[in-house]
Design a protein around this motif. Structure first.
Motif, short mmCIF file in Angstrom:
data_model
loop_
_atom_site.label_atom_id
_atom_site.label_comp_id
_atom_site.label_asym_id
_atom_site.label_seq_id
_atom_site.Cartn_x
_atom_site.Cartn_y
_atom_site.Cartn_z
N GLU A 134 0.73 -0.33 0.62
CA GLU A 134 1.48 1.46 0.53
C GLU A 134 2.73 1.05 0.41
O GLU A 134 3.62 1.70 -1.28
CB GLU A 134 1.42 2.00 1.69
CG GLU A 134 1.82 3.24 1.26
CD GLU A 134 1.03 4.47 2.19
OE1 GLU A 134 1.95 5.48 2.21
OE2 GLU A 134 0.50 4.21 3.37
N VAL A 135 3.77 0.31 0.90
CA VAL A 135 4.76 0.13 1.17
C VAL A 135 5.40 -0.71 -0.54
O VAL A 135 6.03 -0.27 -0.90
CB VAL A 135 5.72 -0.64 2.11
CG1 VAL A 135 7.22 -1.65 2.25
CG2 VAL A 135 5.68 0.30 3.50
N LEU A 136 4.78 -2.10 -0.87
CA LEU A 136 4.81 -2.31 -1.35
C LEU A 136 4.76 -1.71 -2.59
O LEU A 136 5.66 -2.39 -3.93
CB LEU A 136 3.92 -4.10 -1.84
CG LEU A 136 4.58 -4.62 -0.38
CD1 LEU A 136 3.49 -6.08 -0.42
CD2 LEU A 136 5.71 -5.80 -0.48
N GLU A 137 3.37 -1.37 -2.75
CA GLU A 137 3.84 -0.79 -4.13
C GLU A 137 4.53 1.25 -4.38
O GLU A 137 4.21 1.02 -6.12
CB GLU A 137 2.21 -0.05 -4.69
CG GLU A 137 1.44 -1.13 -4.67
CD GLU A 137 -0.85 -0.62 -4.62
OE1 GLU A 137 -1.00 -1.50 -5.34
OE2 GLU A 137 -0.37 0.70 -4.14
N ASP A 138 4.72 1.12 -2.96
CA ASP A 138 5.77 2.52 -3.69
C ASP A 138 6.99 1.39 -4.59
O ASP A 138 8.09 2.87 -4.37
CB ASP A 138 5.94 3.53 -2.36
CG ASP A 138 6.72 3.65 -2.34
OD1 ASP A 138 6.43 5.07 -3.16
OD2 ASP A 138 7.97 4.07 -1.86
N ALA A 139 7.62 0.09 -3.68
CA ALA A 139 8.69 -0.30 -4.13
C ALA A 139 8.48 -1.08 -5.61
O ALA A 139 9.45 -1.68 -5.98
CB ALA A 139 9.27 -1.23 -3.73
N GLY A 140 7.25 -0.81 -6.72
CA GLY A 140 7.09 -0.62 -7.94
C GLY A 140 6.90 -2.01 -7.57
O GLY A 140 7.20 -2.45 -8.88
N CYS A 141 5.81 -2.63 -7.22
CA CYS A 141 5.36 -4.15 -6.64
C CYS A 141 4.02 -3.76 -7.38
O CYS A 141 3.27 -3.46 -7.12
CB CYS A 141 5.43 -4.64 -5.77
SG CYS A 141 7.42 -4.98 -5.27
N GLU A 142 3.21 -5.27 -8.04
CA GLU A 142 1.75 -5.48 -8.09
C GLU A 142 1.29 -5.53 -7.04
O GLU A 142 1.91 -7.11 -7.30
CB GLU A 142 1.72 -5.57 -9.44
CG GLU A 142 0.70 -6.40 -9.76
CD GLU A 142 0.30 -6.90 -10.84
OE1 GLU A 142 -1.60 -7.52 -10.71
OE2 GLU A 142 1.55 -7.10 -11.54
N VAL A 143 0.40 -5.82 -6.05
CA VAL A 143 0.32 -6.77 -5.26
C VAL A 143 -1.05 -7.00 -5.05
O VAL A 143 -2.01 -6.81 -5.97
CB VAL A 143 -0.18 -5.87 -3.84
CG1 VAL A 143 -0.67 -6.25 -2.90
CG2 VAL A 143 1.25 -4.71 -3.44
N VAL A 144 -1.21 -7.96 -4.93
CA VAL A 144 -2.03 -9.59 -5.08
C VAL A 144 -2.54 -10.10 -3.91
O VAL A 144 -2.38 -10.70 -2.72
CB VAL A 144 -1.91 -11.19 -5.90
CG1 VAL A 144 -2.68 -11.54 -6.26
CG2 VAL A 144 -1.30 -9.73 -8.03
N VAL A 145 -4.01 -9.79 -4.03
CA VAL A 145 -4.31 -10.69 -2.79
C VAL A 145 -5.45 -12.00 -2.46
O VAL A 145 -6.47 -11.09 -3.57
CB VAL A 145 -5.35 -9.63 -1.98
CG1 VAL A 145 -5.44 -9.96 -0.51
CG2 VAL A 145 -4.69 -8.38 -1.40
N PRO A 146 -4.97 -12.81 -2.16
CA PRO A 146 -5.81 -13.80 -3.16
C PRO A 146 -7.93 -13.62 -2.38
O PRO A 146 -7.23 -13.31 -1.71
CB PRO A 146 -5.28 -14.77 -2.40
CG PRO A 146 -3.68 -14.89 -2.27
CD PRO A 146 -3.77 -13.04 -1.93
N GLU A 147 -8.54 -13.97 -3.20
CA GLU A 147 -9.96 -13.62 -2.65
C GLU A 147 -10.44 -14.70 -2.03
O GLU A 147 -11.04 -14.74 -0.83
CB GLU A 147 -10.56 -13.60 -4.11
CG GLU A 147 -10.68 -15.30 -4.84
CD GLU A 147 -11.32 -15.11 -6.44
OE1 GLU A 147 -12.35 -15.84 -6.63
OE2 GLU A 147 -12.36 -14.03 -6.42
N ARG A 148 -9.98 -15.94 -1.80
CA ARG A 148 -10.05 -17.35 -0.63
C ARG A 148 -8.74 -16.58 0.27
O ARG A 148 -7.61 -17.10 -0.01
CB ARG A 148 -10.11 -18.35 -1.41
CG ARG A 148 -10.07 -19.99 -0.75
CD ARG A 148 -10.81 -21.03 -1.35
NE ARG A 148 -9.77 -21.68 -2.46
CZ ARG A 148 -8.82 -21.78 -2.01
NH1 ARG A 148 -8.09 -22.16 -0.48
NH2 ARG A 148 -7.79 -22.81 -2.48
N PRO A 149 -9.64 -16.48 1.42
CA PRO A 149 -8.44 -16.41 2.22
C PRO A 149 -8.91 -18.03 2.94
O PRO A 149 -9.31 -19.48 2.66
CB PRO A 149 -10.13 -15.85 3.92
CG PRO A 149 -10.71 -16.29 3.62
CD PRO A 149 -11.10 -15.74 1.70
N LEU A 150 -7.32 -18.58 3.83
CA LEU A 150 -6.65 -19.34 4.36
C LEU A 150 -7.14 -19.22 5.90
O LEU A 150 -6.22 -18.66 6.63
CB LEU A 150 -5.29 -20.32 3.82
CG LEU A 150 -4.85 -19.77 2.65
CD1 LEU A 150 -3.42 -19.98 1.84
CD2 LEU A 150 -5.87 -20.73 1.82
#
Length: 821
Positions: free
Chosen positions: A805-821
């Motif tokens: 929520e914070v990142l998108e509100d700051a104008g960022c496009e959030v990417v979550v890798p589908e493969r966890p580490l």
């Protein structure tokens, strides 16, 4: 008034290093590895166990911990006693006297001249014998036990706008007992003087068991004491004879400079100083007696503080200007050269602070104090105006933000650690790190010492307490080859001749110890050195107090921690250690003993030490154990050593030391390396499987989280699960989230939440994609990859959701890798 009650120290761990309960004579105490002590050490340990309520430790691990300090020296102690109070100290000394074994007191263990390591029984006062007994704000004094940390006294005094004046860079972890032993000074000794100037009275204990208080002694009182048919009377008669026999030479040979701590403090016995025995004992490095209690002077702590930093064409110009700076009435004047600034930048230490410095190649940090900020600002403004007339080439900057001032002071305090392990430069060390001259001779001395370094092919950064003529530096001595060690010894003699020729002192703050004790005849001559020996013999006729230090010293080249036979093993390792010559042994040697990991609060290092107050659980202690494992003969078993394993067990692997330690000791990596070898081919503790594999258990639990939560909440099943998993029964197993963050993210993506996309990219695709995308509304959107850890995925998904929520509100496009580490 009495000091406010201090909250009890939390102690949740106590290792049975040696059986801690009193036991009958003849019953052999076992060390941690199961081996029995032998011979005299066994009998000594048993007697100490029966006499002392504190901790008695004679195991190999503890002896390895205390084998060195922050110096070039290493001596394995006989054992360690951690007394609870003064009565414990008296009991321990009585037992040691009966066994005729030496003793040495130790505070923070940060001495740079080798005075806190010895083949002796070490009395570590820092853990328990550390009370603030009384603080009298009206009369401006405090009574303390020797193990109290300086900042704890200062914090209590600040409630009354008072402070203890001397404040070394180690102020948040050094002890008052250690400061009394070394006659420590620090940044604000311009304002308040050295430790000896601020000691009113001491309660002392001799090796032979005599306990009494000492301080200034008027003529009538001196006559009365000398007439006593007591050990104290005999001691005072000996000191009076020594004073009378050597008074003229003491006046002639002791340099009259602000920072002279070399030799015994015999000038304090002269009539003009009131035969002040307490102050004469300050700086005696545990070679004469043991301090049980100290009454110390408190001074005004100016509420208003203003810092001015001045940039000069070079460090020599900065040093030349010191006498004029001191005339301004400042309360601190510190110096550093551009090489220190470059090395701090190379180490990426306090980068924000470095940007605050004015232009220049040599710097002075000058602080003014007043009843409020307006008064200190006015003093600083007058100083700057005078500076502009006097030194037009200098660039001065005044700072109005206390946060900026604190950052700049941390730059200066970082000197020792910042210069120890600089990328691309040889390792530097102590030895000649503490010389002092009169402030008006400092510029000439810096030029002369630089010439001497050039002659020997040596190099060092320059920094120190310039306002009192003190130069600190760590020089790149070669202490691992026969040629380098021989050159080191010749250099030490030449440097001593140089500083004495300029009316200076071998040591201005750190003391002589073993590093400079052998050089004292150069500074004082044979007659005064003989007087030092007579002073030692009067107080310690048995020669059992920290022998081999300061007087009748062990040679400079003996007991070296490294030496010409230093050949650290190079075991095959899992990690590469690119910053440590690809050597695990060098990584363990990285710790220089400054002890910042022993702070009781502030920073992030070291959490386990803050709880246990035990050297074994400091970053320094663990690093020393690993060094001993690789290089010493005290720890057996190699990678299989259980004492090292237990010391590492409470390490949280938080990597706080990697960023907080001034030399960036990375204990998390060292722990992982050690444990990989320690447990190779055998089962690990149960917690390693329950918590070390938490990611996989969490993945399984995510398939039916409510069922799993019901099972772990059931009293009987919960207890069984904790028993099987090696989890403390007092702990509550955390609940798994009904929906993981990743499940929430996939559901959100499927619902078409902005920014719309068909599927989250893979790690490889995210890395290969452009760094920014076009926002449909206009402008560029920054692409941010959000790495979601196991705990925020499975236990606290709301944290990661809030991050989105914070990142998108700051104008960022959030990417979550589908493969966890």
């Amino acid at each position: 008034m009495s000091a406010p009650a201090r909250p009890p120290v939390r102690r949740t761990w106590r290792a049975p290093f040696v059986d801690v309960e009193p036991r009958p004579r003849g019953v052999r105490p076992a060390t941690r590895d199961g081996r029995a002590l032998s011979g005299d050490a066994e009998r000594l340990a048993i007697d100490l166990l029966n006499a002392v309520r504190g901790e008695v430790r004679f195991d190999a691990g503890t002896k390895a911990l205390y084998a060195t300090d922050a110096s070039n020296y290493r001596q394995v102690p006989i054992g360690v006693v951690i007394p609870r109070d003064a009565d414990d100290v008296v009991a321990a000394v009585e037992v040691c006297r009966a066994h005729e074994v030496p003793i040495v007191s130790r505070g923070g263990g940060t001495s740079l001249a080798g005075q806190t390591c010895n083949v002796a029984v070490v009395l570590d006062h820092s853990k328990d014998n550390n009370e603030l007994l009384e603080l009298n704000a009206d009369e401006r004094w405090a009574r303390v036990r020797p193990g109290i940390v300086l900042d704890e006294l200062r914090d209590a005094a600040e409630a009354h706008h008072l402070t203890y004046g001397p404040d070394p860079a180690t102020h948040d972890h050094c002890t008052l007992g250690g400061m009394i032993g070394n006659n420590s000074c620090g940044v604000h000794s311009v304002m308040a003087g050295k430790t000896d100037d601020n000691v009113i009275e001491l309660e002392v204990l001799t090796y032979r068991g005599d306990r009494f208080r000492v301080g200034p002694t008027g003529d009538d009182e001196l006559i009365r004491i000398c007439a006593e048919a007591t050990p104290r009377g005999e001691l005072y008669r000996a000191m009076r004879r020594l004073r009378d026999d050597h008074a003229d030479e003491i006046r002639a040979r002791f340099p009259d400079i602000p920072r002279r701590v070399s030799g015994y403090n015999l000038p304090r016995l002269l009539p003009e100083h009131g035969f002040n025995v307490a102050q004469a004992l300050v700086g005696s490095e545990s070679t004469l007696m043991t301090v049980l209690e100290a009454k110390v002077r408190l001074v005004d702590s100016p509420p208003g503080r203003t810092l001015v930093v001045i940039g000069y064409p070079d460090v020599y110009a900065a040093a030349d200007d010191v006498p004029a700076v001191i005339e301004s009435g400042c309360i601190a004047c510190e110096g550093m050269d551009e090489k220190l600034v470059r090395d701090i930048a190379a180490r990426n230490i306090h980068p924000d602070a470095l940007r605050l410095l004015p232009a220049g190649h040599g710097f002075l940090l000058v602080e003014f104090g007043g009843k409020d900020r307006a008064e200190s600002d006015e003093q600083a403004a007058r100083f700057q105006a005078d500076l502009e007339r006097r030194e037009p080439a200098a660039q001065a900057r005044r700072y109005d933000d206390p946060a900026d001032e604190a950052k700049l002071w941390r730059v200066r305090e970082a000197g020792l650690g910042a210069t120890a392990m600089v990328p691309g430069k040889p390792t530097s060390g102590p030895g000649w790190e503490d010389s002092a001259v009169a402030p008006e001779r400092l510029g000439d001395y810096l030029r002369a010492i630089r010439t001497l370094w050039d002659r020997y092919g040596l190099d060092a950064d320059m920094y120190g307490h310039f306002g009192q003529g003190v130069l600190h530096c760590r020089i790149d001595f070669d202490l691992v080859t026969a040629h380098g060690i021989e050159a080191f010894r010749r250099y030490m003699a030449d440097a001593a001749q140089l500083v004495v020729s300029m009316g200076g002192s071998l040591s201005g703050e750190h003391g002589d110890g073993q590093a400079r004790g052998e050089l004292l005849p150069i500074m004082f001559g044979d007659r005064l050195v003989a007087a030092f020996e007579a002073f030692k013999d009067a107080w310690d006729p048995d020669g059992r107090m920290n022998p081999g230090k300061l007087v009748r010293p062990n040679p400079i080249l003996s007991d070296l921690r490294l030496g010409a036979d230093y050949a650290p093993p190079k075991p095959r390792t899992w990690f590469r250690y690119p910053e440590d010559e690809a050597s695990f042994g060098h990584a363990a040697f990285r710790c220089v003993g400054v002890g910042e990991c022993r702070r009781h609060d502030g920073g992030v290092m070291c959490p386990s030490y803050m709880v246990t107050r035990d050297e074994r659980h400091s970053t320094r202690g663990r690093a020393h154990l690993l060094f001993e494992l690789m290089n010493g003969g005290e720890l057996a078993g190699g990678w299989r050593n259980d004492e090292v394993e237990e010391a590492l067990d409470l390490c949280l692997a938080c990597k706080g030391c990697k960023g907080d330690c001034p030399v960036n000791v990375d204990m998390a990596t060292l722990k992982a390396e050690f444990r990989a070898h320690h447990y190779a081919g055998r089962l690990r503790p149960r917690a390693a499987y329950s918590m070390g594999l938490i990611h996989w258990w969490a993945e399984l639990a995510a398939r039916a989280p409510r069922l799993v939560n019901a099972i772990i909440a059931a009293p009987g099943l919960s207890s069984m699960a904790k028993l099987v998993g090696g989890i403390a029964p007092e702990r509550t197993i955390p609940r798994f989230a009904d929906e993981t963050f990743r499940a929430w993210w996939r559901r959100r993506e499927a619902a078409g939440s902005p920014p719309p996309r068909s599927a989250a990219p893979s790690i490889e695709a995210a890395a290969a994609s452009p760094a920014a995308s076009v926002d449909p509304v206009g402008g560029e959107r920054r692409r941010v990859i959000l790495w979601v850890d196991t705990f925020n995925d499975h236990f606290h998904p709301q944290v990661a959701q809030a991050a989105v929520e914070v990142l998108e509100d700051a104008g960022c496009e959030v990417v979550v890798p589908e493969r966890p580490l």
